[in-house]
Design a protein around this motif. Sequence first.
Motif, PDB file in Angstrom:
ATOM      1  N   LEU A  18      44.210  48.560  48.041  1.00 47.56           N
ATOM      2  CA  LEU A  18      44.042  47.540  48.768  1.00 47.56           C
ATOM      3  C   LEU A  18      42.708  47.046  49.179  1.00 47.56           C
ATOM      4  N   THR A  19      42.020  48.158  49.727  1.00 44.36           N
ATOM      5  CA  THR A  19      40.423  47.887  49.914  1.00 44.36           C
ATOM      6  C   THR A  19      39.784  47.415  48.683  1.00 44.36           C
ATOM      7  N   GLY A  20      40.068  47.951  47.574  1.00 42.31           N
ATOM      8  CA  GLY A  20      39.326  47.637  46.618  1.00 42.31           C
ATOM      9  C   GLY A  20      39.664  46.384  45.888  1.00 42.31           C
ATOM     10  N   ALA A  21      40.942  46.025  46.073  1.00 43.07           N
ATOM     11  CA  ALA A  21      41.472  44.537  45.683  1.00 43.07           C
ATOM     12  C   ALA A  21      40.673  43.644  46.583  1.00 43.07           C
ATOM     13  N   LEU A  22      40.843  43.629  47.946  1.00 39.69           N
ATOM     14  CA  LEU A  22      40.263  42.839  48.736  1.00 39.69           C
ATOM     15  C   LEU A  22      38.835  42.626  48.405  1.00 39.69           C
ATOM     16  N   ALA A  23      38.317  43.468  48.432  1.00 41.47           N
ATOM     17  CA  ALA A  23      36.591  43.300  47.792  1.00 41.47           C
ATOM     18  C   ALA A  23      36.509  42.332  46.613  1.00 41.47           C
ATOM     19  N   ALA A  24      37.445  42.896  45.590  1.00 40.75           N
ATOM     20  CA  ALA A  24      37.314  42.169  44.187  1.00 40.75           C
ATOM     21  C   ALA A  24      37.825  40.706  44.418  1.00 40.75           C
ATOM     22  N   HIS A  31      42.141  35.170  40.307  1.00 41.65           N
ATOM     23  CA  HIS A  31      42.241  34.812  38.860  1.00 41.65           C
ATOM     24  C   HIS A  31      41.156  35.710  38.130  1.00 41.65           C
ATOM     25  N   GLY A  32      40.097  35.777  38.661  1.00 46.10           N
ATOM     26  CA  GLY A  32      38.872  36.418  38.053  1.00 46.10           C
ATOM     27  C   GLY A  32      38.872  37.879  38.269  1.00 46.10           C
ATOM     28  N   THR A  33      39.977  38.401  38.821  1.00 47.21           N
ATOM     29  CA  THR A  33      39.844  39.948  39.023  1.00 47.21           C
ATOM     30  C   THR A  33      41.028  40.757  38.145  1.00 47.21           C
ATOM     31  N   ALA A  39      41.177  48.924  40.258  1.00 55.94           N
ATOM     32  CA  ALA A  39      41.241  50.663  39.889  1.00 55.94           C
ATOM     33  C   ALA A  39      39.722  51.395  40.216  1.00 55.94           C
ATOM     34  N   ARG A  40      38.885  50.648  39.474  1.00 52.61           N
ATOM     35  CA  ARG A  40      37.416  51.022  39.408  1.00 52.61           C
ATOM     36  C   ARG A  40      36.889  51.244  40.846  1.00 52.61           C
ATOM     37  N   ARG A  41      37.177  50.000  41.715  1.00 53.09           N
ATOM     38  CA  ARG A  41      36.881  49.874  43.229  1.00 53.09           C
ATOM     39  C   ARG A  41      37.689  51.101  44.028  1.00 53.09           C
ATOM     40  N   ALA A  42      38.852  51.278  43.801  1.00 54.66           N
ATOM     41  CA  ALA A  42      39.415  51.951  44.386  1.00 54.66           C
ATOM     42  C   ALA A  42      39.307  53.568  44.149  1.00 54.66           C
ATOM     43  N   GLY A  43      38.841  53.857  42.871  1.00 54.93           N
ATOM     44  CA  GLY A  43      38.608  55.251  42.733  1.00 54.93           C
ATOM     45  C   GLY A  43      39.816  55.702  42.128  1.00 54.93           C
ATOM     46  N   VAL A  44      40.686  55.171  41.400  1.00 52.69           N
ATOM     47  CA  VAL A  44      41.848  55.658  40.756  1.00 52.69           C
ATOM     48  C   VAL A  44      41.896  54.993  39.228  1.00 52.69           C
ATOM     49  N   THR A  45      42.916  55.853  38.543  1.00 50.99           N
ATOM     50  CA  THR A  45      43.164  55.286  37.212  1.00 50.99           C
ATOM     51  C   THR A  45      44.302  54.023  37.224  1.00 50.99           C
TER      52      THR A  45
END
Length: 215
Positions: A18-24, A31-33, A39-45
Amino acid sequence: MVPTDWRSYDPLDLHPILTGALAAFHEHGYHGTTVRDIARRAGVTVPALYYHYENKQGILVALLEITIAEVHGRACAAVAEADDGPVPRLTRLIEAVVLFMSNRFDLAYLDTELRYLEPPNRRRYAALRKRLESLLLDIVEDGAARGQMAVASPRDTARALLGMCQAVAGWYKPSGELTPAQIAARYVDIALRTVGAAGSVGSVGSVGSVGSVGR
């Protein structure tokens, strides 16, 4: 979870996805995310992300539900703390909502992405958001019934006030010249003037000292 002091704001404690998604979302919009970017921002696959959330829509829904639950909880706590009477309750509610919109502007700004919600998710979120509008409407109707607020249409007035407060998330910047408390004080002044209650703030001071709202 709403803190004991509804004016206090600790850093957000979200799941890494959620932290990664919020930033993205804040940087590129929903739409642009891409899911891969989240996943990259969250450090997961990507498969690990799908283990927790069905899709990108599910992530947006989760963030929106966190947002509306927190702002509604803080507003309820603020109203419960106010002295008896519709004007003090309106004062506290507006303060609480504006403080949220500025302190949690990144979360609150997600309201602009509602157009991307699928119909069932849009209806669910609208029902959750309606609770906040109803809380405000009850106060304005009470104020009008008691002759403490001069409004032609309590429902339209409540919607206008809530929209005014929500718009703060679209322009607020932490680097700006005003603090969240100062912005809240100004919006309380605007709200009281809108409902014809300026100068009758009760225990939180007169409109001339509205800058004292907040701590």
